[in-house]
Design an enzyme around this catalytic site. Structure first.
Site, PDB file in Angstrom:
ATOM      1  N   GLU A   1       0.949  -1.176   0.041  1.00 18.48           N
ATOM      2  CA  GLU A   1       0.000   0.032   0.040  1.00 18.48           C
ATOM      3  C   GLU A   1       1.006   1.189   0.009  1.00 18.48           C
ATOM      4  O   GLU A   1       1.814   1.325   0.909  1.00 18.48           O
ATOM      5  CB  GLU A   1      -0.993  -0.142   1.128  1.00 18.48           C
TER       6      GLU A   1
ATOM      7  N   ARG B   1     -17.150  -0.701   0.969  1.00 17.29           N
ATOM      8  CA  ARG B   1     -16.232  -1.740   0.152  1.00 17.29           C
ATOM      9  C   ARG B   1     -16.931  -2.763  -0.206  1.00 17.29           C
ATOM     10  O   ARG B   1     -18.437  -2.620  -0.237  1.00 17.29           O
ATOM     11  CB  ARG B   1     -14.980  -2.291   1.087  1.00 17.29           C
TER      12      ARG B   1
ATOM     13  N   TRP C   1     -16.293  -9.638  -1.355  1.00 16.29           N
ATOM     14  CA  TRP C   1     -15.197 -10.172  -2.079  1.00 16.29           C
ATOM     15  C   TRP C   1     -15.460 -11.934  -2.366  1.00 16.29           C
ATOM     16  O   TRP C   1     -14.687 -12.742  -2.057  1.00 16.29           O
ATOM     17  CB  TRP C   1     -13.794 -10.146  -1.445  1.00 16.29           C
TER      18      TRP C   1
ATOM     19  N   ASP D   1      -7.979  -5.416  -8.915  1.00 23.26           N
ATOM     20  CA  ASP D   1      -7.360  -4.676  -7.533  1.00 23.26           C
ATOM     21  C   ASP D   1      -6.264  -5.531  -6.957  1.00 23.26           C
ATOM     22  O   ASP D   1      -6.205  -6.550  -7.079  1.00 23.26           O
ATOM     23  CB  ASP D   1      -8.483  -4.244  -6.758  1.00 23.26           C
TER      24      ASP D   1
ATOM     25  N   GLU E   1      -0.556  -6.671  -3.649  1.00 18.58           N
ATOM     26  CA  GLU E   1       0.445  -6.198  -2.887  1.00 18.58           C
ATOM     27  C   GLU E   1       0.346  -7.003  -1.399  1.00 18.58           C
ATOM     28  O   GLU E   1       1.633  -6.631  -0.845  1.00 18.58           O
ATOM     29  CB  GLU E   1       0.391  -4.566  -2.459  1.00 18.58           C
TER      30      GLU E   1
ATOM     31  N   ARG F   1      -3.293  -1.468 -10.230  1.00 19.72           N
ATOM     32  CA  ARG F   1      -2.561  -0.588  -9.506  1.00 19.72           C
ATOM     33  C   ARG F   1      -1.263  -1.096  -8.946  1.00 19.72           C
ATOM     34  O   ARG F   1       0.053  -0.758  -8.694  1.00 19.72           O
ATOM     35  CB  ARG F   1      -3.098  -0.185  -8.281  1.00 19.72           C
TER      36      ARG F   1
ATOM     37  N   ASP G   1      -4.732   4.885  -4.846  1.00 22.66           N
ATOM     38  CA  ASP G   1      -5.915   5.488  -3.990  1.00 22.66           C
ATOM     39  C   ASP G   1      -5.346   6.826  -3.613  1.00 22.66           C
ATOM     40  O   ASP G   1      -5.206   7.040  -2.426  1.00 22.66           O
ATOM     41  CB  ASP G   1      -5.985   4.359  -2.994  1.00 22.66           C
TER      42      ASP G   1
END
Length: 686
Positions: free
Chosen positions: A146, A294, A297, A400, A403, A450, A467
């Site tokens: 992040e 959010r 998922w 998305d 990481e 990203r 973001d």
């Protein structure tokens, strides 16, 4: 032309084209000047929701003198019982050479190399950087994570986020690092490793490359111009499928308002907006958390949120509008796909127990699909993306995350998670590209990411800058999206874009109408124009919140659509040459030193110069026009400017954008004034 080692007293030089790239010495007195150093390290890694704190208990291992030097190989002698022998070998390549460094001591798991630097040399690259385009004077760890909220240790928001969970970030934190740099001396250097590493340019005399492995491979590339060097790197890292034609035909409108999203889209279109797609990330359902709105998922259509979505997708397609969704590589433990993956043995495991490793994503837990297992990767590509998304009618999605791979889990292929962590975004990109290819939709469907690392270029056709905060802040606001596009574009990522309006709204930080409008102006002159409602949609202004904001957004979307022929030309050029669509000024004007660290304006292809307004309240800004390049024409006023520094009016609706007076696309550019329509000189404000 070949690289070669040259023996000198007490060491060696690595020479290329009359210059020393490495200079290793043993001085008579004092500390040695070393090109190569070794050590032993034991890391400690703490992760909290994708934010990392990494430390290293390091013990140096002294390296002795060169004991054997030939033109292609050097041996450095060890000191008895204290240091390893080190071997360096040159391997010639088509565009330069590779340098392999090995040691014979298994306890050596840290290497550092120092490359000779010139005082007037400029350095760029490092993956997708956010704060600084020119890297000189700073050190950049290479670890996907992040990026943080605020990213400025002097900012109160960053301090608060650090206290809440290491989430403030810093100038170097990024979703997409890559240990590759480009020099104004017309060479590039790439570290071929997925280990934790660092590019250190804090010493003006030497560029230092650190890697947490006991062997290393540096690849050097040379060219006679910066565009040729960028092309060589694109050849090395690979090229993804070009963006589909429909992507540039209007704005991608991002709404996550359930069934009301379709009604709002009609309002936006009725206001005159050019729309290429509707992006509803909430097509899978939502979770309301303390962070904001959010998603659920479990990657399938939720009919309770979009009851008639299959028919609505068909209706949109008939009107030339695509439907886009959202997916990431994790599965919520309270969803059916998690249970399915666990039953099949497709999840990464705890290090000591045959049970799925669970990651806290902020008030909900998830398992990690193990992409080192070929069956698991194929299952996700076919079962999730193929059947639930492409077969359902989606034409694209945000892919998305990527990481968050922890370093204390167990992977199917037995690989070290410290080495797999940086690789994870690349494996994730490959899964997405494979899914599209399996349905015969390469070049028609697309996705954007990203996260990244070396090799993501071969699979991901479109980056987005992550973001950003919903503000004008120096290290986490609108301007960082330009740095992200320009830095990543130098390394073979041809297309980038951002969340129009930013994403992160926390601790009272909310969008202003001015920010939305300035971001729309910027997005209109990027490869893809896509809006986002952000993490707290109900607290923030949206593109359809007021008539004034909507009119401005619609005007800028028409401008973006009007650029489609030029964008398609640039996309085709990128497929051939590897050149990015958005380019730093120095890429075409390397002899003009003022462009070396210019990061608030850019070239869109060779024929447009874009200078977005990045300061709140500004109604004019300074623009640097290249010298000896002919006149450049203001798109809105028709004013012609020659090379030099100019103050330019910048009312809302008329961002400083200039075309080359002799451009072959001059008629297309001139028509943008008509497509934009009439906007008040003072700019529309609620």
């Amino acid at each position: 032309m070949n690289a070669r080692f040259v023996a000198v007293e007490g060491g060696f030089d690595l020479m290329w084209s009359g210059r020393a790239l490495l200079a290793h010495r043993q001085t008579v007195v004092g500390d040695p000047a070393r090109a190569v150093t070794c050590g032993m390290g034991e890391p400690t890694v703490e992760m909290h929701r994708g934010n990392f704190r990494i430390d290293d208990h390091y013990t140096p291992l002294p390296v002795g003198n060169a004991i054997e030097v030939s033109t292609t190989r050097v041996s450095l002698g060890g000191r008895p019982d204290t240091s390893p022998d080190v071997e360096l070998e040159i391997l010639q390549t088509a565009s330069g050479f590779a340098l392999e460094i090995t040691t014979n001591d298994p306890s050596c798991n840290r290497l550092a190399l120092e490359i000779c630097a010139a005082t007037d040399e400029s350095i760029w690259g490092g993956g997708e950087q956010m704060s600084y385009l020119r890297l000189n004077g700073r050190r950049y760890p290479m670890w996907t994570s992040e990026p943080g909220v605020g990213r400025d240790k002097a900012r109160e928001l960053t301090r608060i986020m650090d206290e809440e969970g290491m989430a403030g970030g810093d100038f170097w934190t990024t979703n997409y690092p890559q240990p590759t740099y480009i020099s104004s001396a017309l060479y590039a250097c790439h570290l071929d490793s997925t280990a934790w590493s660092a590019l250190d340019f804090s010493n003006p005399a030497r560029h230092r490359i650190e890697v947490w492995e006991g062997r290393a491979k540096l690849e050097f590339f040379f060219a006679d111009s910066l565009p040729s060097l960028v092309g060589a790197l694109s050849d090395r890292f690979g090229r993804a499928a070009p963006l589909p034609e429909w992507v540039v035909e209007g704005a991608i409108v991002g709404l996550k308002n359930g069934e009301q999203s379709l009604t709002r889209l009609e309002k936006i279109r009725a206001a005159g907006a050019a729309v290429s797609a509707l992006w509803c990330e909430d097509w899978v359902g939502v979770r309301e958390t303390s962070f904001g709105r959010r998603l659920f998922w479990d990657w399938r259509w939720r009919s309770d949120r979009y009851p008639d979505l299959p028919n609505q997708i068909e209706s949109l397609n008939r009107e030339g509008i695509r439907f886009l969704g959202y997916v990431n590589p994790y599965l919520a433990v309270d969803g059916g796909q998690y249970a399915e993956a666990a039953e099949l043995g497709y999840l990464a495991l705890q290090s000591e127990v045959d049970a799925p490793y669970i990651v806290d994503f902020g008030e909900f837990d998830c398992g990690i699909v193990d992409f080192t297992n070929p069956l698991a990767a194929e299952w996700f590509a076919d079962r999730i993306i193929g059947r639930e998304m492409l077969d359902f009618g989606l034409s694209g999605w945000m892919a998305d995350f990527g990481e968050y791979l922890p370093t204390d889990l167990r992977l199917h292929d037995g690989s070290d998670p410290m080495l797999a962590h940086n690789l994870w975004p690349v494996l994730w990109a490959e899964v997405n590209a494979r899914a599209i290819a399996s349905r015969g939709k390469t070049g028609d469907a697309t996705f954007f990411m990203r996260a990244g690392f070396t090799g993501v270029q071969a699979y991901c056709p479109l980056l987005w800058a992550g973001d950003q905060c919903v503000d004008f802040s120096r290290h986490d606001g609108i301007g960082t999206t330009i740095v992200a596009a320009l830095s990543s574009g130098l390394l073979g990522n041809s297309a980038s874009h951002s969340d129009l309006g930013g994403y992160t709204s926390l601790h009272g930080l909310v969008r202003t109408a001015e920010l939305l409008m300035r971001w729309a102006e910027l997005s209109a002159f990027t490869p893809v124009m896509r809006s986002h409602e952000g993490n707290r949609p109900d607290d923030n202004l949206q593109v359809d919140s007021t008539p004034e904001i909507l009119a401005h957004f619609a005007a800028m979307s028409r401008v973006h659509a009007g650029l489609a022929p030029y964008m398609r030309h640039l996309i085709a050029e990128a497929a051939r040459s590897g050149l990015p669509l958005q380019r730093p000024m120095f890429l075409h004007y390397a002899d003009q030193v003022e462009f070396a660290d210019c990061q608030d304006q850019y070239l869109l292809g060779p024929d447009l110069l874009v200078a977005p307004v990045l300061e709140e309240g500004a109604r004019e800004r300074t623009v640097l026009i290249p010298q000896d390049s002919g006149d450049w024409v203001n798109l809105w006023s028709g004013e012609r400017l020659a090379g030099g520094r100019h103050g330019v009016a910048a009312p809302l609706g008329s961002p400083p954008v200039f075309m080359r007076a002799d451009s072959a696309f001059a008629e297309i550019f001139a028509a943008l004034v008509h497509k934009r329509g009439s906007i008040s000189p003072e700019g529309p404000l609620p």
